[in-house]
Design an enzyme around this catalytic site. Structure first.
Site, PDB file in Angstrom:
ATOM      1  N   SER A 109       0.350  -1.408   0.329  1.00  0.00           N
ATOM      2  CA  SER A 109      -0.116  -0.309   0.409  1.00  0.00           C
ATOM      3  C   SER A 109       0.772   1.510   0.020  1.00  0.00           C
ATOM      4  CB  SER A 109      -0.588  -0.140   1.158  1.00  0.00           C
ATOM      5  OG  SER A 109       0.134   0.157   2.885  1.00  0.00           O
ATOM      6  N   CYS A 110       2.696   1.199   0.583  1.00  0.00           N
ATOM      7  CA  CYS A 110       3.468   1.790   0.458  1.00  0.00           C
ATOM      8  C   CYS A 110       3.286   2.827  -0.798  1.00  0.00           C
ATOM      9  CB  CYS A 110       4.517   1.642   0.790  1.00  0.00           C
ATOM     10  SG  CYS A 110       4.379   1.571   2.478  1.00  0.00           S
TER      11      CYS A 110
END
Lengths: 163, 215
Positions: A30-31
């Site tokens: 998700s980064c």
């Protein structure tokens, strides 16, 4: 060429002018991996953004952990190496949703929120996104080759592409 | 800078006892389930810099099949049980009593995915039950979700889901199988900073009681 690997960990950022260096953010979920490159001076930087915004009560300075502060920090650092905002080529990858599971009744799609927060920050910093590979439900590794500014995204089972 | 995580000796002993018991139970459940002995390594309770977490399951780019569970109740946390691809295919072979699939393959059919999810379910529940017994906390796992991807992407996504990230994370890590054995896996319990404080406080209280310290 390009054989000095500098790994950019969670919440970190780095700038390089060394043509033999490759900046890498491994295993983005998700980064967001954000790259800025100024082709005139051959300088580039990468940030590994973890969350959309820094909590107001946060005691730590955050490094590049939060999208709302990471973009300006990275751009400022690149300026110190001779970069100019108007020339910076901006690319980003990541922001996937790998773990689609409700927790405590509600779910935050951190990936999506990260993408939006980085876009907002870019606009605020006067930077224009050139290209991106974001979203979906799979991990990515992002590489920025300083000698030519090439940005490569690799995945598991989905091959590799040049951004 | 964020505060460092501080644990007293009694709390650490309490944590070790609960976790060791949980891992032992998990190993027994898993062995029963797959119909053969699956060795479990001694669990390590580590406080590590957040930046190191994505690399803890064989490197951030290692492909793993991971069963992921969200934990709610008195604490919020994530549990991830991940196996390298070869081990995952072997486990599926044991569970479904068939020849293991191509160890390099990223494909797991529906039955294989449910089998691996169930392994995650059984293993994580065993550890959580032990933790619950030792702390008196209500701990509820979600149904497991199976993800096949880069270990780093899965672990960092779980960390991010926990919200504001400190500089350090507590990781309970155990390795399945001994060297040269069939199944290599890593089990992670990633509590949110508040959950960590809750667990530690409750363990501290229990660890001081005479029954537990007599062992």
């Amino acid at each position: 060429m390009s054989d000095r690997i500098v790994s950019i960990g969670l919440g970190e950022f780095s700038v390089s002018v060394d043509p033999e260096t490759t900046l890498v953010a491994y295993g983005l979920g998700s980064c967001i991996g954000l790259t800025l490159y100024d082709p005139e001076v051959g300088a580039g930087g990468m940030a590994h953004v973890v969350l959309p915004e820094r909590p107001s009560n946060s005691a730590d300075d955050g490094g590049a952990k939060y999208a709302d502060t990471a973009v300006d920090r990275l751009a400022a650092e690149l300026e110190r190496s001779g970069g100019k905002r108007g020339r910076m080529v901006v690319k980003m990858a990541g922001g996937a949703q790998l773990l689609a599971l409700p927790l405590n009744g509600h779910h935050w799609d951190i990936g999506e929120r990260n993408i939006n927060a980085v876009r907002k920050s870019l606009a605020r910093c006067g930077l224009v996104l050139a290209t991106h590979d974001v979203g979906g439900a799979h991990g990515r590794t992002l590489r920025l080759h300083i000698h030519d500014g090439r940005v490569v995204v690799s995945t598991i089972g989905r091959g590799e592409k040049i951004l | 800078m964020s505060k460092s995580i501080v644990i007293t000796r009694a709390q650490y002993r309490g944590a070790r006892k609960a976790v060791s018991e949980g891992i032992l139970r998990a190993g027994q459940s898993l062995s029963t389930m797959v119909g053969r002995e699956i060795g479990m390594g001694t669990p390590a309770i580590k406080v590590v810099p957040v930046r190191d977490v994505p690399g803890l399951a064989g490197g951030p780019e290692t492909t793993v099949a991971a069963a992921y569970l969200g934990i709610s109740g008195d604490i919020s946390a994530h549990m991830i049980l991940c196996f390298d691809l070869r081990s995952a295919h072997k486990l599926v072979g044991y569970l479904l009593e068939k020849a293991p699939g191509d160890p390099e393959s990223l494909e797991f059919d529906f039955m294989s995915r449910s089998a691996l999810s169930e392994v995650g379910n059984v293993t994580c529940s065993s550890l959580l039950n032990a933790l619950s017994d030792h702390t008196g906390l209500a701990i509820r796992p979600s149904i497991p979700v199976l993800v096949v991807d880069m270990a780093g992407a899965i672990l960092s996504a779980a960390l991010a889901e926990l919200g504001p990230v400190g500089d350090e994370a507590m990781v309970i890590e155990t390795v399945f199988g001994q060297e040269g054995e069939a199944v290599n896996g890593h089990l992670f319990l990633l509590p949110s900073p508040e959950a960590l404080a809750t667990i530690i406080n409750h363990l501290g209280a229990r660890a001081k009681c005479p029954i537990e310290s007599s062992r």
